[in-house]
Design a protein around this motif. Structure first.
Motif, mmCIF file in Angstrom:
data_model
loop_
_atom_site.group_PDB
_atom_site.id
_atom_site.type_symbol
_atom_site.label_atom_id
_atom_site.label_comp_id
_atom_site.label_asym_id
_atom_site.label_seq_id
_atom_site.Cartn_x
_atom_site.Cartn_y
_atom_site.Cartn_z
ATOM 1 N N MET A 1 32.056 32.716 44.383
ATOM 2 C CA MET A 1 31.765 33.428 43.143
ATOM 3 C C MET A 1 30.713 34.514 43.352
ATOM 4 S SD MET A 1 33.847 32.555 40.891
ATOM 5 C CE MET A 1 33.075 33.543 39.614
ATOM 6 N N ARG A 2 29.743 34.268 44.223
ATOM 7 C CA ARG A 2 28.772 35.331 44.540
ATOM 8 C C ARG A 2 29.486 36.529 45.156
ATOM 9 N NH1 ARG A 2 25.348 30.863 46.070
ATOM 10 N NH2 ARG A 2 26.077 31.013 48.225
ATOM 11 N N LEU A 3 30.417 36.247 46.060
ATOM 12 C CA LEU A 3 31.158 37.324 46.707
ATOM 13 C C LEU A 3 32.042 38.049 45.697
ATOM 14 C CD1 LEU A 3 31.977 38.822 49.284
ATOM 15 C CD2 LEU A 3 33.691 37.028 49.692
ATOM 16 N N ALA A 4 32.732 37.302 44.859
ATOM 17 C CA ALA A 4 33.616 37.916 43.868
ATOM 18 C C ALA A 4 32.841 38.819 42.917
ATOM 19 C CB ALA A 4 34.365 36.834 43.103
ATOM 20 N N LEU A 5 31.657 38.375 42.485
ATOM 21 C CA LEU A 5 30.831 39.186 41.593
ATOM 22 C C LEU A 5 30.325 40.439 42.293
ATOM 23 C CD1 LEU A 5 28.884 36.342 39.801
ATOM 24 C CD2 LEU A 5 30.320 38.047 38.670
ATOM 25 N N ALA A 6 29.988 40.311 43.577
ATOM 26 C CA ALA A 6 29.464 41.467 44.319
ATOM 27 C C ALA A 6 30.523 42.549 44.465
ATOM 28 C CB ALA A 6 28.956 41.025 45.697
ATOM 29 N N VAL A 7 31.746 42.164 44.774
ATOM 30 C CA VAL A 7 32.773 43.189 44.987
ATOM 31 C C VAL A 7 33.263 43.769 43.667
ATOM 32 C CG1 VAL A 7 33.502 42.081 47.140
ATOM 33 C CG2 VAL A 7 34.748 41.594 45.035
ATOM 34 N N ALA A 8 33.066 43.021 42.563
ATOM 35 C CA ALA A 8 33.518 43.488 41.253
ATOM 36 C C ALA A 8 32.409 44.170 40.465
ATOM 37 C CB ALA A 8 34.079 42.321 40.454
ATOM 38 N N GLY A 9 31.264 44.408 41.097
ATOM 39 C CA GLY A 9 30.163 45.047 40.394
ATOM 40 C C GLY A 9 29.681 44.233 39.219
ATOM 41 N N GLY A 10 29.825 42.899 39.312
ATOM 42 C CA GLY A 10 29.375 42.010 38.253
ATOM 43 C C GLY A 10 30.354 41.835 37.111
ATOM 44 N N ASN A 11 31.503 42.514 37.154
ATOM 45 C CA ASN A 11 32.480 42.453 36.065
ATOM 46 C C ASN A 11 33.792 41.882 36.590
ATOM 47 O OD1 ASN A 11 34.178 42.770 33.895
ATOM 48 N ND2 ASN A 11 34.133 45.018 33.896
ATOM 49 N N LEU A 12 33.996 40.579 36.378
ATOM 50 C CA LEU A 12 35.173 39.928 36.946
ATOM 51 C C LEU A 12 36.467 40.274 36.228
ATOM 52 C CD1 LEU A 12 33.827 36.435 37.993
ATOM 53 C CD2 LEU A 12 34.479 38.345 39.454
ATOM 54 N N ARG A 13 36.384 41.067 35.161
ATOM 55 C CA ARG A 13 37.622 41.599 34.578
ATOM 56 C C ARG A 13 38.311 42.525 35.578
ATOM 57 N NH1 ARG A 13 38.516 41.460 29.100
ATOM 58 N NH2 ARG A 13 39.517 43.502 29.158
ATOM 59 N N GLN A 14 37.547 43.062 36.507
ATOM 60 C CA GLN A 14 38.083 43.893 37.587
ATOM 61 C C GLN A 14 37.957 43.124 38.905
ATOM 62 O OE1 GLN A 14 39.565 46.721 36.723
ATOM 63 N NE2 GLN A 14 38.948 46.299 34.597
ATOM 64 N N GLY A 15 38.329 41.855 38.854
ATOM 65 C CA GLY A 15 38.050 40.951 39.956
ATOM 66 C C GLY A 15 39.151 40.832 40.980
ATOM 67 N N PRO A 16 39.187 39.680 41.657
ATOM 68 C CA PRO A 16 40.059 39.494 42.813
ATOM 69 C C PRO A 16 41.548 39.448 42.480
ATOM 70 C CG PRO A 16 38.241 37.922 42.798
ATOM 71 C CD PRO A 16 38.265 38.569 41.451
ATOM 72 N N VAL A 17 42.346 39.589 43.528
ATOM 73 C CA VAL A 17 43.787 39.361 43.477
ATOM 74 C C VAL A 17 44.032 37.916 43.886
ATOM 75 C CG1 VAL A 17 45.994 39.961 44.545
ATOM 76 C CG2 VAL A 17 44.331 41.765 44.012
ATOM 77 N N TYR A 18 44.815 37.165 43.093
ATOM 78 C CA TYR A 18 45.085 35.768 43.401
ATOM 79 C C TYR A 18 46.545 35.572 43.808
ATOM 80 C CZ TYR A 18 40.500 34.666 41.528
ATOM 81 O OH TYR A 18 39.148 34.602 41.314
ATOM 82 N N GLY A 19 46.766 34.563 44.669
ATOM 83 C CA GLY A 19 48.089 34.328 45.233
ATOM 84 C C GLY A 19 48.254 35.160 46.496
#
Length: 263
Positions: free
Chosen positions: A170-188
């Motif tokens: 989650m720390r990594l996901a937040l860092a790459v998304a600039g703190g906005n997980l609406r623009q977050g990772p690709v799943y699958g």
């Protein structure tokens, strides 16, 4: 022993016979079971691995074989073929063509050749240590990233992380998304994500809990395309790895990724 042209040809033939076994079952009717770890296994998984093992018995009888469905056959050459007939069986059962067949050649503890094959879309990546990765016969290349903020991160499922891994991810996901997980990772995506990283449409893959047959083929593909394949400490991943892996398209971002992951 260097990877020979014959080794590479054999890897491609293994992918061919696996694909021939898999394609008739895709979006069709097949037998399916749930294994002890709650993951599915289908008639297609077993047919593809059996076809590859038959070819290896005929063409490389002295080499060891490790496969997800039929276990390990010891060898006498110090080389092992590591097979995952369908990496992403849930995607296969859902009719999503983002699974793949994984084939690796491991010498000692190190993968020296890896192949990712998507048999429905007829897409194939092959990487050999010290040589450029090829995607359908054309050299593949990862893309540069000016900063960690904004890179495109993928993982198969956040539910596969356990304990402290969840917080690190989650720390990594937040860092790459600039703190906005609406623009977050690709799943699958399973192994398909690593192929996409190798051609520069994804930038970062983070996963944990992988087995040898899940990751052995990935390192030569990623690194031959200019990326970095390592564990969560930044170290190369051997056949005895922890199962925590990172694929980073731009090696200049390795320190940034590790810093975000570990806080």
């Amino acid at each position: 022993m260097p990877v020979s042209a014959a080794d590479r040809l054999l890897a491609e033939r293994l992918a061919d016979v696996a694909g021939e076994a898999i394609r008739p079952f895709f979006r069709s009717t097949y037998a399916q079971e749930i294994k002890a770890d709650r993951s599915p296994v289908t008639e297609a998984d077993r047919a593809a691995e059996a076809a590859m093992r038959r070819l290896l018995d005929a063409e490389a009888p002295g080499d060891g074989v490790v496969g997800e469905e039929y276990g390990e056959k010891p060898g006498v050459t110090g080389r092992r073929w590591v097979l995952d007939p369908i990496d992403g069986t849930r995607s296969f059962t859902a009719g999503r063509a983002i699974f793949g067949t994984l084939i690796a050649l491991v010498e000692g503890d190190w993968p020296v050749m890896g192949l990712i094959d998507q048999p429905v879309q007829r897409e194939r990546w092959i990487g050999v240590a010290g040589r450029p990765t090829l995607f359908n016969g054309v050299p593949a290349r990862t893309r540069a990233c000016a900063a960690l903020d904004g890179v495109l991160l993928a993982t198969t499922s956040p539910h596969l992380f356990r304990g402290e891994e969840v917080e690190a991810y989650m720390r990594l996901a937040l860092a790459v998304a600039g703190g906005n997980l609406r623009q977050g990772p690709v799943y699958g995506g399973d192994c398909y994500n690593y192929g996409l990283l190798a051609i520069g449409t994804l930038d970062l893959v983070c996963e944990a809990g992988l087995q040898l047959y899940d990751y052995a083929a990935l390192a030569p593909v990623v690194e031959g395309a200019g990326g970095r394949f390592c564990d969560w400490q930044g170290d190369p991943v051997s056949a005895t790895g922890s199962g925590q892996v990172l694929a980073i398209g731009d090696p200049a971002r390795v320190d940034d990724v590790l810093a975000a992951l570990h806080g």
